[in-house]
Scaffold this motif. Sequence first.
Motif, short mmCIF file in Angstrom:
data_model
loop_
_atom_site.label_atom_id
_atom_site.label_comp_id
_atom_site.label_asym_id
_atom_site.label_seq_id
_atom_site.Cartn_x
_atom_site.Cartn_y
_atom_site.Cartn_z
N GLY A 364 -2.40 -0.39 5.32
CA GLY A 364 -3.56 -0.93 4.64
C GLY A 364 -4.10 -2.12 5.40
O GLY A 364 -3.56 -2.51 6.44
N ALA A 369 3.00 0.90 3.90
CA ALA A 369 3.87 1.73 3.06
C ALA A 369 4.46 2.86 3.90
O ALA A 369 3.88 3.28 4.91
N THR A 379 7.21 -0.35 0.36
CA THR A 379 6.00 -1.10 0.66
C THR A 379 6.37 -2.50 1.13
O THR A 379 7.46 -2.99 0.84
N CYS A 387 -0.60 -4.53 -5.06
CA CYS A 387 -0.71 -3.36 -4.18
C CYS A 387 0.63 -2.88 -3.63
O CYS A 387 0.72 -1.77 -3.09
N VAL A 413 1.52 9.13 1.27
CA VAL A 413 1.10 7.81 0.82
C VAL A 413 -0.16 7.41 1.58
O VAL A 413 -0.35 7.79 2.74
N THR A 415 -3.03 3.94 1.95
CA THR A 415 -3.25 2.53 1.64
C THR A 415 -4.65 2.10 2.06
O THR A 415 -5.24 2.66 2.99
N THR A 420 -2.95 1.15 -3.11
CA THR A 420 -1.98 2.14 -2.63
C THR A 420 -2.02 3.37 -3.52
O THR A 420 -2.10 3.27 -4.75
N SER A 431 -1.35 5.53 -8.47
CA SER A 431 -2.05 4.49 -7.73
C SER A 431 -1.76 3.13 -8.33
O SER A 431 -1.38 3.01 -9.50
N ASN A 480 -10.33 1.70 3.97
CA ASN A 480 -9.41 0.67 4.45
C ASN A 480 -10.21 -0.41 5.17
O ASN A 480 -10.15 -0.56 6.38
#
Length: 530
Positions: A364, A369, A379, A387, A413, A415, A420, A431, A480
Amino acid sequence: MDASTTTSGTQSIQYHNIPNQPTSPSLDRQTRHCFGDATPGEFPLSANPSIVLHVLTASNLDPQDLAKLEATCSFFRQPAHFAPDHELCLSELAALDMCQKRAIFKPMNLEQRQDLKLRCGGSWKLVLRFLLAGETCSRREKSQAIAGPGHSIAVTSKGSVYTFGSNSSGQLGHGTTEEVSRPRLIRSLAGIRIIHAAAGAGRTMLISDSGQVYAFGKDSFGEAEYGVQGSRQVNTPQIVESLKDIFVVQAAIGNFFTAVLSREGRVYTFSWGNENKLGHQTEPTDLEPRPLLGPLENIPVVQIVAGYCYLLALACQPSGMSVYSVGCGLGGKLGHGTKTDEKQPRLIEQFQALNLQPMVVAAGAWHAAVVGTDGRVCTWGWGRYGCLGHGNEDCDSVPKVVESLSNVKAVHVATGDYTTFVVSDDGDVYSFGCGESSSLGHNTADADAQENQHAKILSPKLVTSLKQMNERVVQISLTNSIYWNAHTFALTESGKLYAFGAGDKGQLGVELVANQTERPTPERVKVDLS
């Protein structure tokens, strides 16, 4: 037909009777076995290795299963005397046969294949694991959707590309700079199969099955999101000349740099290359690919992901999978227990302590993650808005298991900017984090829920609005970027695409009512990606 082992230790294939086929009592034989030399119907495997090879290859056994066969039975360790290498044992030949089915392996010549084999550890089983790991984490050769900063990309399973949304820099690739609010096919790519796509602020990169990279939008690979504009804008897909000699399979676009991954698992970066960042010295406008120096020079990488100012790489070694990080360490997002920068890739050691084999990694803007092969989710980084999913907004500078997902086996996953998403093996979606722009999918159209429309979620929460679609979700993509309102895509197993979140630039690909700038609940995008 199946394989069995007798008390004598001999491997054999057992043939079962076909139902509804009458037999004469005078011709009935004892149950067929695959060993010995006295019972009618016996079929010794050692005399028919070609059949065994066919069964192993057709069964699509994973490299670990092939290694177990080799370890437990000497028959699978003996030279099989088959082309192309008469010294290879059956398990190695089966692995090679399965490698030859992979799209990025087929075009390789003999020398390139041998180089890849040495790079992966000297075994075709390890090469197969490398290829399969890359397919698992990047959806290579499968349909995919990318929720970029203000614009979107959708790639069909056949490699056609649709784009829509903001187009101020020509990043949609249609030859204009006009916004497009519905998915539109990039017709100039007719006859070219795209296997991977990446989106950055004002730019798009596409990768073909022949390893060519096409880029359009802002012409500089490394300029900052709101930095000085490049000297020109490209509004149709153009081959990146500096990458012509590299067979590329993946790209990742950060805020200050772009990275690409070669077929052999080597990482190259553009710009942001001073010694405090990505380990090489270049000017910000340098478009030449530079090898990522340090430990990963000799370790094959299967996935790269870029955050705002850092890069993560999922590496495949004989000892197992591992994650390396490089770049800015603010907030602890590099995962080493500190908040310092790393100028060269550094191994994140915490996964060994957690006994977790990374399978998929996500970066992210300020947090990261990982999903492990056992389905656990970790994470780390800046925990603003919850998050990280640990029930608070604390920062964690080393990977930490999300305990509230202990009953969920995760397979994917994604981000974004303090957001997330986790996808389970049964297609459910969870989420957590920042709920701005309705991008978490928990909102409803009810008036009573409007006041909580942008609430933060501190722990993983099932996205019931997606579950109600009665579709198995296989991929989530979300914006992102710290500068753009976020939107989210959910791609289903059947190829349906659902969108929610910010849609002020047409990036959702769905119709919004008058004065509406975002979509609080998932809506089907009219494009078939199957």
